[in-house]
Motif scaffolding. Structure first.
Motif, PDB file in Angstrom:
ATOM      1  N   ARG A  29       3.324  -2.085  -0.318  1.00  0.00           N
ATOM      2  CA  ARG A  29       3.438  -2.473   0.289  1.00  0.00           C
ATOM      3  C   ARG A  29       3.193  -2.497   2.075  1.00  0.00           C
ATOM      4  NH1 ARG A  29       6.322   1.198  -2.354  1.00  0.00           N
ATOM      5  NH2 ARG A  29       5.440   3.087  -1.360  1.00  0.00           N
ATOM      6  N   ALA A  30       1.766  -1.755   2.400  1.00  0.00           N
ATOM      7  CA  ALA A  30       1.140  -1.621   3.791  1.00  0.00           C
ATOM      8  C   ALA A  30       0.553  -3.245   3.362  1.00  0.00           C
ATOM      9  CB  ALA A  30       0.089  -0.439   3.140  1.00  0.00           C
ATOM     10  N   THR A  53      -6.245   1.952   4.192  1.00  0.00           N
ATOM     11  CA  THR A  53      -4.685   2.845   2.999  1.00  0.00           C
ATOM     12  C   THR A  53      -4.769   3.378   2.009  1.00  0.00           C
ATOM     13  OG1 THR A  53      -3.484   0.744   4.632  1.00  0.00           O
ATOM     14  CG2 THR A  53      -2.906   1.998   2.840  1.00  0.00           C
ATOM     15  N   GLN A  83       1.846  -6.047   2.938  1.00  0.00           N
ATOM     16  CA  GLN A  83       2.557  -6.709   2.954  1.00  0.00           C
ATOM     17  C   GLN A  83       2.973  -6.807   4.318  1.00  0.00           C
ATOM     18  OE1 GLN A  83       4.441  -9.793   1.667  1.00  0.00           O
ATOM     19  NE2 GLN A  83       3.646  -9.630  -0.670  1.00  0.00           N
ATOM     20  N   ARG A  84       3.085  -5.638   4.763  1.00  0.00           N
ATOM     21  CA  ARG A  84       3.796  -5.458   6.000  1.00  0.00           C
ATOM     22  C   ARG A  84       2.426  -5.612   7.296  1.00  0.00           C
ATOM     23  NH1 ARG A  84       5.048  -0.106   4.876  1.00  0.00           N
ATOM     24  NH2 ARG A  84       3.107   0.390   5.457  1.00  0.00           N
ATOM     25  N   GLU A  85       1.536  -5.320   6.816  1.00  0.00           N
ATOM     26  CA  GLU A  85      -0.011  -5.984   7.837  1.00  0.00           C
ATOM     27  C   GLU A  85       0.056  -7.159   8.237  1.00  0.00           C
ATOM     28  OE1 GLU A  85      -1.977  -4.116  11.307  1.00  0.00           O
ATOM     29  OE2 GLU A  85      -0.419  -3.596   9.935  1.00  0.00           O
ATOM     30  N   HIS A 113       1.647  -9.947   5.244  1.00  0.00           N
ATOM     31  CA  HIS A 113       2.164 -10.867   5.242  1.00  0.00           C
ATOM     32  C   HIS A 113       1.816 -10.663   3.504  1.00  0.00           C
ATOM     33  CE1 HIS A 113       4.319  -9.807   9.022  1.00  0.00           C
ATOM     34  NE2 HIS A 113       3.311 -10.438   9.517  1.00  0.00           N
TER      35      HIS A 113
END
Length: 145
Positions: free
Chosen positions: A23-24, A113, A26-28, A30
């Motif tokens: 998730r991290a 992270t 993907q968020r930061e 892509h």
């Protein structure tokens, strides 16, 4: 703790950490763990290239999934594919300068992270003790003799 319970705990620990990292990233950036792992392997490899079969082993996906993964990385300009000059059946995935820049940006984020996720998981009453055991150094083994 039974073998089954240990394995179940390890799987739960892995799944929780992997999902949070996914998730991290993907968020930061892509992209997810598979893309990060592939870019890391290519970044660290001599010449910045790996045969597709080698990349399949590193990423831990099947050949078809790695082909799609490499296609996404190519489409993003992070890798290219090249045919081996000495063996036309061999195909290499090669990291581009843009791919190296993205990996160099993503690697510290990944480390920070991961450390944060470890801190979060450490407070979980079920998974925290298991993480602690996994992270603790192995005792030195003194050979008999």
């Amino acid at each position: 703790m039974s073998v089954r319970a240990t394995w179940s705990g390890l799987r739960s620990l892995h799944n929780r950490i992997s999902a949070s990292l996914e998730r991290a990233l993907q968020r930061e950036f892509h992209f997810g763990m598979s893309e990060f792992t592939a870019l890391g392997a290519l970044h660290e490899s001599p010449g910045g290239e790996l045969r597709m079969q080698e990349l399949t082993e590193v990423v831990g996906l099947n050949q078809s999934s790695v082909s799609r993964l490499v296609a996404r990385l190519e489409q993003s300009g992070l890798t290219t594919r090249e045919v081996c000059e000495t063996d036309r059946r061999g195909v290499y995935s090669c990291i581009t300068p843009a791919g190296r820049r993205v990996y160099r940006d993503a690697a510290p984020f990944y480390e920070e992270t991961l450390a944060s996720i470890f801190d979060e998981v450490a407070s979980d009453p079920d998974l925290g003790p298991l993480l602690g055991r996994v992270r603790s150094p192995l005792p030195d083994v003194v050979p008999d003799g």
